[in-house]
Design a protein around this motif. Structure first.
Motif, PDB file in Angstrom:
ATOM      1  N   MET A   1       0.845  -1.174   0.000  1.00  0.00           N
ATOM      2  CA  MET A   1       0.000   0.000   0.000  1.00  0.00           C
ATOM      3  C   MET A   1       0.892   1.239   0.000  1.00  0.00           C
ATOM      4  O   MET A   1       1.892   1.279   0.690  1.00  0.00           O
ATOM      5  CB  MET A   1      -0.893   0.003   1.233  1.00  0.00           C
ATOM      6  N   CYS A   2       0.509   2.222  -0.757  1.00  0.00           N
ATOM      7  CA  CYS A   2       1.239   3.488  -0.814  1.00  0.00           C
ATOM      8  C   CYS A   2       0.429   4.569  -0.120  1.00  0.00           C
ATOM      9  O   CYS A   2      -0.801   4.559  -0.160  1.00  0.00           O
ATOM     10  CB  CYS A   2       1.479   3.911  -2.256  1.00  0.00           C
ATOM     11  N   LEU A   3       1.129   5.500   0.484  1.00  0.00           N
ATOM     12  CA  LEU A   3       0.468   6.633   1.119  1.00  0.00           C
ATOM     13  C   LEU A   3       1.208   7.897   0.711  1.00  0.00           C
ATOM     14  O   LEU A   3       2.418   7.993   0.884  1.00  0.00           O
ATOM     15  CB  LEU A   3       0.476   6.489   2.640  1.00  0.00           C
ATOM     16  N   ALA A   4       0.481   8.821   0.134  1.00  0.00           N
ATOM     17  CA  ALA A   4       1.033  10.129  -0.215  1.00  0.00           C
ATOM     18  C   ALA A   4       0.184  11.172   0.491  1.00  0.00           C
ATOM     19  O   ALA A   4      -1.033  11.040   0.558  1.00  0.00           O
ATOM     20  CB  ALA A   4       1.014  10.335  -1.723  1.00  0.00           C
ATOM     21  N   VAL A   5       0.831  12.182   1.055  1.00  0.00           N
ATOM     22  CA  VAL A   5       0.117  13.196   1.823  1.00  0.00           C
ATOM     23  C   VAL A   5       0.439  14.590   1.289  1.00  0.00           C
ATOM     24  O   VAL A   5       1.515  14.815   0.746  1.00  0.00           O
ATOM     25  CB  VAL A   5       0.465  13.117   3.323  1.00  0.00           C
ATOM     26  N   PRO A   6      -0.495  15.519   1.468  1.00  0.00           N
ATOM     27  CA  PRO A   6      -0.216  16.898   1.078  1.00  0.00           C
ATOM     28  C   PRO A   6       0.807  17.521   2.026  1.00  0.00           C
ATOM     29  O   PRO A   6       0.810  17.224   3.225  1.00  0.00           O
ATOM     30  CB  PRO A   6      -1.559  17.613   1.246  1.00  0.00           C
ATOM     31  N   ALA A   7       1.646  18.368   1.484  1.00  0.00           N
ATOM     32  CA  ALA A   7       2.629  19.085   2.290  1.00  0.00           C
ATOM     33  C   ALA A   7       2.775  20.493   1.739  1.00  0.00           C
ATOM     34  O   ALA A   7       2.758  20.697   0.519  1.00  0.00           O
ATOM     35  CB  ALA A   7       3.964  18.371   2.277  1.00  0.00           C
ATOM     36  N   LYS A   8       2.913  21.462   2.631  1.00  0.00           N
ATOM     37  CA  LYS A   8       3.101  22.857   2.224  1.00  0.00           C
ATOM     38  C   LYS A   8       4.591  23.175   2.199  1.00  0.00           C
ATOM     39  O   LYS A   8       5.313  22.880   3.159  1.00  0.00           O
ATOM     40  CB  LYS A   8       2.398  23.783   3.211  1.00  0.00           C
ATOM     41  N   VAL A   9       5.045  23.755   1.109  1.00  0.00           N
ATOM     42  CA  VAL A   9       6.448  24.148   0.978  1.00  0.00           C
ATOM     43  C   VAL A   9       6.689  25.376   1.851  1.00  0.00           C
ATOM     44  O   VAL A   9       6.047  26.412   1.671  1.00  0.00           O
ATOM     45  CB  VAL A   9       6.814  24.441  -0.495  1.00  0.00           C
ATOM     46  N   LEU A  10       7.602  25.219   2.802  1.00  0.00           N
ATOM     47  CA  LEU A  10       7.948  26.337   3.686  1.00  0.00           C
ATOM     48  C   LEU A  10       9.136  27.127   3.152  1.00  0.00           C
ATOM     49  O   LEU A  10       9.169  28.350   3.253  1.00  0.00           O
ATOM     50  CB  LEU A  10       8.274  25.816   5.090  1.00  0.00           C
ATOM     51  N   ALA A  11      10.123  26.410   2.606  1.00  0.00           N
ATOM     52  CA  ALA A  11      11.327  27.067   2.093  1.00  0.00           C
ATOM     53  C   ALA A  11      11.993  26.173   1.058  1.00  0.00           C
ATOM     54  O   ALA A  11      11.976  24.951   1.192  1.00  0.00           O
ATOM     55  CB  ALA A  11      12.303  27.346   3.232  1.00  0.00           C
TER      56      ALA A  11
END
Length: 81
Positions: A1-11
């Protein structure tokens, strides 16, 4: 099973790396697969790699669903005494 999550670019960092916030977890990841990123953009993150850019509204909805699942799972965990 694969899991990909949203992430916000900080820098943006040297060597095609970026510091991101994935639901409160701050991590340095590779952004070599995604062009023209800027701080504030959202990406789909999988095992340390940003795979693609993500619409901010979709990221917010997905992060809210993940938080809801975590909360629901915690509520269903039996207490052992």
């Amino acid at each position: 099973m694969c899991l990909a999550v949203p992430a916000k670019v900080l820098a943006l960092l040297p060597d095609a790396m970026a510091r991101v916030d994935a639901g409160g977890v701050i991590k340095d990841v590779s952004v070599a697969l995604v062009e023209d990123l800027a701080p504030g953009d959202y990406v789909i993150l999988h095992v340390g790699y940003a795979l693609s850019r993500l619409d901010p509204e979709e990221a917010d909805r997905t992060l809210a669903l993940i938080a809801e699942m975590v909360t629901a799972g915690a509520a269903e965990t039996p207490v052992v005494s």
